[in-house]
Design a protein around this motif. Structure first.
Motif, PDB file in Angstrom:
ATOM      1  N   ALA A  47       9.712  12.357  -2.976  1.00 45.61           N
ATOM      2  CA  ALA A  47       8.430  11.644  -2.973  1.00 45.61           C
ATOM      3  C   ALA A  47       8.135  11.040  -1.618  1.00 45.61           C
ATOM      4  O   ALA A  47       6.994  11.071  -1.130  1.00 45.61           O
ATOM      5  N   LEU A  48       9.156  10.468  -0.997  1.00 41.95           N
ATOM      6  CA  LEU A  48       8.979   9.870   0.337  1.00 41.95           C
ATOM      7  C   LEU A  48       8.630  10.936   1.363  1.00 41.95           C
ATOM      8  O   LEU A  48       7.756  10.739   2.221  1.00 41.95           O
ATOM      9  N   GLN A  49       9.302  12.076   1.285  1.00 40.54           N
ATOM     10  CA  GLN A  49       9.011  13.189   2.202  1.00 40.54           C
ATOM     11  C   GLN A  49       7.545  13.587   2.077  1.00 40.54           C
ATOM     12  O   GLN A  49       6.863  13.793   3.076  1.00 40.54           O
ATOM     13  N   GLN A  50       7.071  13.708   0.857  1.00 38.42           N
ATOM     14  CA  GLN A  50       5.681  14.084   0.628  1.00 38.42           C
ATOM     15  C   GLN A  50       4.730  13.015   1.167  1.00 38.42           C
ATOM     16  O   GLN A  50       3.693  13.338   1.772  1.00 38.42           O
ATOM     17  N   LEU A  51       5.080  11.759   0.969  1.00 41.77           N
ATOM     18  CA  LEU A  51       4.225  10.652   1.419  1.00 41.77           C
ATOM     19  C   LEU A  51       4.147  10.587   2.931  1.00 41.77           C
ATOM     20  O   LEU A  51       3.080  10.367   3.513  1.00 41.77           O
ATOM     21  N   LEU A  52       5.301  10.809   3.585  1.00 42.22           N
ATOM     22  CA  LEU A  52       5.310  10.768   5.059  1.00 42.22           C
ATOM     23  C   LEU A  52       4.510  11.920   5.644  1.00 42.22           C
ATOM     24  O   LEU A  52       3.900  11.789   6.708  1.00 42.22           O
ATOM     25  N   THR A  97       0.832  -1.204   0.000  1.00 44.84           N
ATOM     26  CA  THR A  97       0.000   0.000   0.000  1.00 44.84           C
ATOM     27  C   THR A  97       0.864   1.252   0.000  1.00 44.84           C
ATOM     28  O   THR A  97       0.611   2.214  -0.736  1.00 44.84           O
ATOM     29  N   PHE A  98       1.901   1.225   0.825  1.00 41.75           N
ATOM     30  CA  PHE A  98       2.813   2.367   0.929  1.00 41.75           C
ATOM     31  C   PHE A  98       3.475   2.672  -0.411  1.00 41.75           C
ATOM     32  O   PHE A  98       3.577   3.826  -0.828  1.00 41.75           O
ATOM     33  N   VAL A  99       3.909   1.623  -1.089  1.00 44.29           N
ATOM     34  CA  VAL A  99       4.634   1.780  -2.344  1.00 44.29           C
ATOM     35  C   VAL A  99       3.749   2.382  -3.438  1.00 44.29           C
ATOM     36  O   VAL A  99       4.241   3.082  -4.324  1.00 44.29           O
ATOM     37  N   GLU A 100       2.440   2.145  -3.384  1.00 43.52           N
ATOM     38  CA  GLU A 100       1.547   2.746  -4.377  1.00 43.52           C
ATOM     39  C   GLU A 100       1.638   4.267  -4.346  1.00 43.52           C
ATOM     40  O   GLU A 100       1.553   4.927  -5.383  1.00 43.52           O
ATOM     41  N   GLY A 101       1.824   4.814  -3.148  1.00 42.90           N
ATOM     42  CA  GLY A 101       1.967   6.258  -3.036  1.00 42.90           C
ATOM     43  C   GLY A 101       3.214   6.759  -3.743  1.00 42.90           C
ATOM     44  O   GLY A 101       3.203   7.829  -4.360  1.00 42.90           O
ATOM     45  N   LEU A 102       4.298   5.988  -3.665  1.00 39.14           N
ATOM     46  CA  LEU A 102       5.524   6.361  -4.366  1.00 39.14           C
ATOM     47  C   LEU A 102       5.367   6.203  -5.876  1.00 39.14           C
ATOM     48  O   LEU A 102       5.877   7.011  -6.656  1.00 39.14           O
ATOM     49  N   LEU A 103       4.639   5.155  -6.285  1.00 35.24           N
ATOM     50  CA  LEU A 103       4.428   4.938  -7.719  1.00 35.24           C
ATOM     51  C   LEU A 103       3.687   6.106  -8.359  1.00 35.24           C
ATOM     52  O   LEU A 103       3.976   6.496  -9.491  1.00 35.24           O
ATOM     53  N   ARG A 104       2.735   6.665  -7.631  1.00 36.64           N
ATOM     54  CA  ARG A 104       1.996   7.813  -8.167  1.00 36.64           C
ATOM     55  C   ARG A 104       2.925   8.991  -8.447  1.00 36.64           C
ATOM     56  O   ARG A 104       2.646   9.829  -9.301  1.00 36.64           O
TER      57      ARG A 104
END
Length: 361
Positions: free
Chosen positions: A356-361, A316-323
């Motif tokens: 991207a990770l910063q934005q997701l967190l 689920t987490f990785v989907e956010g990075l894929l976007r």
């Protein structure tokens, strides 16, 4: 009509391609950091080789790969009759399992693991004995020693570990090997050895070379040499007789002509290899510092990747990075489904991942 062992296998998590992510989310740019590929690519000398190599496509390759085996033997100070080629080192994992394992045999391996370390053994009807990492994601040396003292048919592990990145020091490696009986075939997968050399890591080759027992060390041209698309790997075997027997199990032309020629060119370009390794080490430290600064647990690593706990379902987490156009690999083995493996890419790719990770967190 299919063997029961096949139904026990899970589909291999090969990771997403750039085209798949583009079709799914159409991001403005993509950083492909899921498969531990080399961001600098292969040696520049390969360009001239490919332009002049039409005959490589037309003719069958040397089934013995003599010229490449000689070059590998010279590099690692072993006889060419100790070298076996494969369609990637994963091909040799299959060859070894088919040649050695029988239904009911035990194989000891580290966990979490490169899934094919287990899959080929399972396919042959062998029993997998996993040795899990410590709570800090380092290798549990005492548990590994205890497991090999039970005299399994095979000991198979990667050093550095894939996906974790942890490694055995020379001292700990010797302790483990001292506990192995003559009844056990030792197979060490060193796909990431070029990135790991130095510090407190050593290849198992000089350690095993002094021991009178059967062993195989696997290497690949897919990672530091940048030839993942050509599928070329090799094994160094303890003695020519064992290598000759393994040769009977592999397909005759499992190392194609283009791959053999490219591997020879890559071996000769030490300057490019040094540049690849230096970049990976510098960028690995930078990405690791970023991840730890965000409070994420990161495994110690000597590979060109990092393994970290995202503290939620990784898929689920990785989907956010894929976007956001970032491809990483969610780990799916039991007990580690909150972990993600991210490859170390170019500085710009790593910047893309961190933003991207910063934005997701």
């Amino acid at each position: 009509m299919v063997r029961t062992e096949v139904t026990r296998l899970s589909p291999y998590n090969s990771g997403l391609t750039i085209d798949e992510v583009m079709l799914r989310y159409a991001p403005a740019r993509i950083a492909k950091l899921g498969s531990n590929e080399n961001p600098l690519g292969p040696s520049p000398t390969l360009t001239a080789m490919m332009q002049a190599g039409a005959e490589l496509f037309r003719l069958y390759p040397d089934p013995a790969g003599r010229e490449l085996r000689q070059a590998i033997g010279a590099r690692h100070e072993v006889g060419e009759d100790q070298v076996i080629l494969g369609n990637g080192s994963e091909d040799l994992l299959s060859v070894i399992s088919r040649a050695v394992l029988r239904p009911g045999d035990a194989i000891v391996t580290l966990y979490p693991s490169f899934p094919l370390h287990e899959d080929y053994a399972t396919l042959m009807g062998a029993t997998i004995k996993r040795v899990g990492v410590n709570s800090d994601l380092t290798i549990n040396v005492d548990a590994l020693i205890e497991a090999v003292r039970e005299r399994p048919r095979m000991l198979l592990f990667s050093n550095p570990m894939n996906p974790v990145g942890s490694w055995l020091s020379a001292h700990d490696l010797s302790k483990v090997l001292d506990a192995v009986s003559d009844e056990t075939l030792i197979v060490v997968d060193e796909a990431y050895a070029e990135y790991a050399e130095g510090d407190d890591y050593t290849s198992s080759l000089p350690v095993l070379g002094k021991r009178d027992r059967p062993w195989i060390v696997l290497r690949t041209f897919s990672k530091a040499f940048g030839l993942a698309g050509l599928r070329i790997g090799f094994g160094i075997v303890s003695d020519p007789e064992l290598r000759g027997l393994l040769d009977r199990v592999r397909t005759p032309f499992n190392a194609n002509g283009v791959a053999q020629a490219a591997a020879l060119a890559a071996l000769a370009d030490e300057e490019h290899l040094a540049k690849v390794v230096a970049l990976a080490r510098t960028e690995r430290a930078r990405v690791e510092n970023f991840l730890t600064s965000k409070g994420l647990e990161v495994a110690p690593s000597r590979g060109n990747f990092l393994f970290f706990n995202c503290r939620q379902n990784a898929s689920t987490f990785v989907e956010g990075l894929l976007r956001e156009g970032v491809i990483v690999k969610p780990w799916k083995q039991e007990g580690f489904d909150t972990y993600v493996r991210v490859s170390i890419g170019s500085p710009s790719e790593n910047d893309h991942f961190m933003a991207a990770l910063q934005q997701l967190l």
